[in-house]
Design a protein around this motif. Structure first.
Motif, mmCIF file in Angstrom:
data_model
loop_
_atom_site.group_PDB
_atom_site.id
_atom_site.type_symbol
_atom_site.label_atom_id
_atom_site.label_comp_id
_atom_site.label_asym_id
_atom_site.label_seq_id
_atom_site.Cartn_x
_atom_site.Cartn_y
_atom_site.Cartn_z
ATOM 1 N N GLN A 232 0.876 -1.172 0.000
ATOM 2 C CA GLN A 232 0.000 0.000 0.000
ATOM 3 C C GLN A 232 0.911 1.219 0.000
ATOM 4 N N VAL A 233 0.947 1.930 -1.101
ATOM 5 C CA VAL A 233 1.865 3.058 -1.234
ATOM 6 C C VAL A 233 1.504 4.174 -0.258
ATOM 7 N N THR A 234 2.501 4.637 0.463
ATOM 8 C CA THR A 234 2.370 5.804 1.330
ATOM 9 C C THR A 234 3.600 6.676 1.134
ATOM 10 N N ARG A 235 3.518 7.918 1.578
ATOM 11 C CA ARG A 235 4.651 8.846 1.510
ATOM 12 C C ARG A 235 4.725 9.631 2.808
ATOM 13 N N SER A 236 5.924 10.070 3.138
ATOM 14 C CA SER A 236 6.105 10.935 4.309
ATOM 15 C C SER A 236 7.222 11.929 3.995
ATOM 16 N N PRO A 237 6.955 12.870 3.072
ATOM 17 C CA PRO A 237 8.008 13.770 2.606
ATOM 18 C C PRO A 237 8.567 14.666 3.705
ATOM 19 N N GLY A 238 9.858 15.004 3.539
ATOM 20 C CA GLY A 238 10.526 15.890 4.476
ATOM 21 C C GLY A 238 10.227 17.348 4.173
ATOM 22 N N SER A 239 11.043 18.218 4.726
ATOM 23 C CA SER A 239 10.826 19.661 4.578
ATOM 24 C C SER A 239 11.403 20.181 3.267
ATOM 25 N N LEU A 240 10.921 21.347 2.851
ATOM 26 C CA LEU A 240 11.456 22.014 1.665
ATOM 27 C C LEU A 240 12.945 22.284 1.849
ATOM 28 N N HIS A 241 13.333 22.747 3.017
ATOM 29 C CA HIS A 241 14.733 23.059 3.283
ATOM 30 C C HIS A 241 15.612 21.821 3.110
ATOM 31 N N HIS A 242 15.125 20.687 3.575
ATOM 32 C CA HIS A 242 15.902 19.455 3.455
ATOM 33 C C HIS A 242 16.090 19.061 1.997
ATOM 34 N N LEU A 243 15.030 19.167 1.200
ATOM 35 C CA LEU A 243 15.156 18.822 -0.214
ATOM 36 C C LEU A 243 16.102 19.787 -0.921
ATOM 37 N N GLN A 244 16.087 21.033 -0.530
ATOM 38 C CA GLN A 244 17.027 22.001 -1.108
ATOM 39 C C GLN A 244 18.469 21.609 -0.796
ATOM 40 N N VAL B 103 11.239 11.488 0.073
ATOM 41 C CA VAL B 103 9.831 11.147 -0.164
ATOM 42 C C VAL B 103 9.340 10.231 0.949
ATOM 43 N N GLY B 104 10.208 9.290 1.360
ATOM 44 C CA GLY B 104 9.927 8.450 2.512
ATOM 45 C C GLY B 104 8.984 7.299 2.239
ATOM 46 N N ALA B 105 8.693 6.553 3.299
ATOM 47 C CA ALA B 105 7.742 5.430 3.280
ATOM 48 C C ALA B 105 8.053 4.467 2.137
ATOM 49 N N SER B 106 7.108 4.224 1.237
ATOM 50 C CA SER B 106 7.303 3.235 0.177
ATOM 51 C C SER B 106 8.513 3.548 -0.691
ATOM 52 N N MET B 107 8.729 4.815 -0.989
ATOM 53 C CA MET B 107 9.835 5.204 -1.868
ATOM 54 C C MET B 107 11.199 5.013 -1.228
ATOM 55 N N SER B 108 11.255 4.879 0.073
ATOM 56 C CA SER B 108 12.537 4.747 0.757
ATOM 57 C C SER B 108 13.029 3.301 0.826
ATOM 58 N N ASP B 109 12.208 2.370 0.360
ATOM 59 C CA ASP B 109 12.532 0.944 0.445
ATOM 60 C C ASP B 109 12.778 0.401 -0.959
ATOM 61 N N LEU B 110 13.938 -0.220 -1.166
ATOM 62 C CA LEU B 110 14.277 -0.766 -2.483
ATOM 63 C C LEU B 110 13.230 -1.752 -2.984
ATOM 64 N N ALA B 111 12.620 -2.485 -2.061
ATOM 65 C CA ALA B 111 11.680 -3.535 -2.443
ATOM 66 C C ALA B 111 10.303 -3.013 -2.815
ATOM 67 N N THR B 112 9.973 -1.779 -2.431
ATOM 68 C CA THR B 112 8.618 -1.263 -2.672
ATOM 69 C C THR B 112 8.578 0.014 -3.504
ATOM 70 N N ALA B 113 9.711 0.664 -3.711
ATOM 71 C CA ALA B 113 9.733 1.982 -4.342
ATOM 72 C C ALA B 113 8.981 2.058 -5.668
ATOM 73 N N PRO B 114 9.149 1.088 -6.596
ATOM 74 C CA PRO B 114 8.459 1.229 -7.890
ATOM 75 C C PRO B 114 6.948 1.032 -7.821
ATOM 76 N N ALA B 115 6.418 0.658 -6.657
ATOM 77 C CA ALA B 115 4.961 0.596 -6.525
ATOM 78 C C ALA B 115 4.364 2.001 -6.568
ATOM 79 N N ASP B 116 5.183 2.996 -6.243
ATOM 80 C CA ASP B 116 4.742 4.387 -6.257
ATOM 81 C C ASP B 116 4.985 4.976 -7.638
ATOM 82 N N PRO B 117 3.953 5.436 -8.355
ATOM 83 C CA PRO B 117 4.169 6.040 -9.670
ATOM 84 C C PRO B 117 5.198 7.169 -9.648
#
Length: 273
Positions: free
Chosen positions: A159-171, A204-218
């Motif tokens: 089940q795809v989920t995300r937990s993105p960090g802050s704008l400053h962190h991505l910068q 991006v976090g959650a599903s995208m942070s795991d090698l085994a699940t990342a491509p489940a997220d478009p």
């Protein structure tokens, strides 16, 4: 003829078309068959996701939904979960085989997924998410969180989920990119680019942070399209700088495309706008 074209010609859909009965639409002579084999596919244009029209966004989301419901997306997730493909650097050594395969392998991976999406909507291409300029989850993808069934021993329900960090962190994560794009050698370039890539996955976090699940997220594919775009921007000014591979490592398994074929996006008939 490139290996990519050969693979296209060998596809069952093409063979079915080539053997269509003579109803006025299919080939009638061996000359017709020759012309079909020599025909170049129309060039696909991968756009910045911010430039997609509402219709283009809708078709892309629908295509992902269809390949998910059919099980195709889950199969791709399972392929990426298998680190036996050596598609990522798995050690501290920048010459690790995975570092040399990271960019070419994912170029083929995206092309394979894009081909499946285009079976649903022929106009669809995978757009890119330019996280240096648009430093947030694309708004139109915010609620696209599929439930994907992944086959195989490492499979299950994602089940795809995300937990993105802050704008400053991505910068902070993307700030080194200017230096990366100035690298003179392939190993230095890919080392820096994969590092930024890894950190965006974690951001991006959650599903995208795991090698085994990342491509489940478009979003995975928009992220990797941007990585691919950056390689396609860097390579023309460093045409002799390419992965150092030999033997079976040259083949981007589980597909039969070899690394030299991946050096030019013209071989895959797409461009970036």
């Amino acid at each position: 003829m490139t290996e990519h074209q050969l693979a296209t010609l060998a596809h069952p859909d093409f063979l079915a078309h080539a053997t269509t009965s003579h109803d006025g639409h299919g080939p009638k002579t061996f000359g017709d068959l020759t012309a079909m084999r020599r025909a170049q596919p129309a060039e696909k244009v991968r756009k910045n996701e911010k430039e997609l029209t509402a219709t283009e966004r809708s078709r892309l989301v629908d295509a992902f939904d269809v390949i998910n419901q059919s099980g195709v997306l889950g199969n791709f997730v399972a392929i990426h979960a298998d680190m036996g493909h050596h598609q990522h650097r798995m050690s501290g050594d920048p010459h690790d085989i995975g570092a040399q395969r990271f960019l070419p392998w994912h170029r083929v991976f995206l092309d394979q997924v894009e081909t499946e999406l285009r079976r649903v909507h022929s106009e669809v291409t995978i757009p890119y998410w330019d996280w240096t300029a648009d430093q947030q989850i694309p708004v139109w993808l915010a609620d696209v969180l599929p439930r994907v069934i992944v086959p195989g021993p490492m499979g299950g329900i994602v089940q795809v989920t995300r937990s993105p960090g802050s704008l400053h962190h991505l910068q902070q994560i993307t700030a080194p990119l200017n230096r990366v794009m100035q690298a003179g050698g392939f190993t230095t370039f890919v080392d820096g680019l994969e590092s930024v890539h890894d950190q965006v996955h974690d951001w991006v976090g959650a599903s995208m942070s795991d090698l085994a699940t990342a491509p489940a997220d478009p979003l995975f594919f928009l992220h990797h399209a941007n990585v691919d775009r950056l390689w396609s921007t860097w390579h023309p000014t460093h045409p002799s700088e390419n992965p150092t591979l030999s033997g079976d490592d040259v083949v981007m398994d589980p597909w039969r495309v070899t690394e030299p074929t991946t050096r030019h996006i013209d071989n895959f008939h797409y461009s970036y706008s």
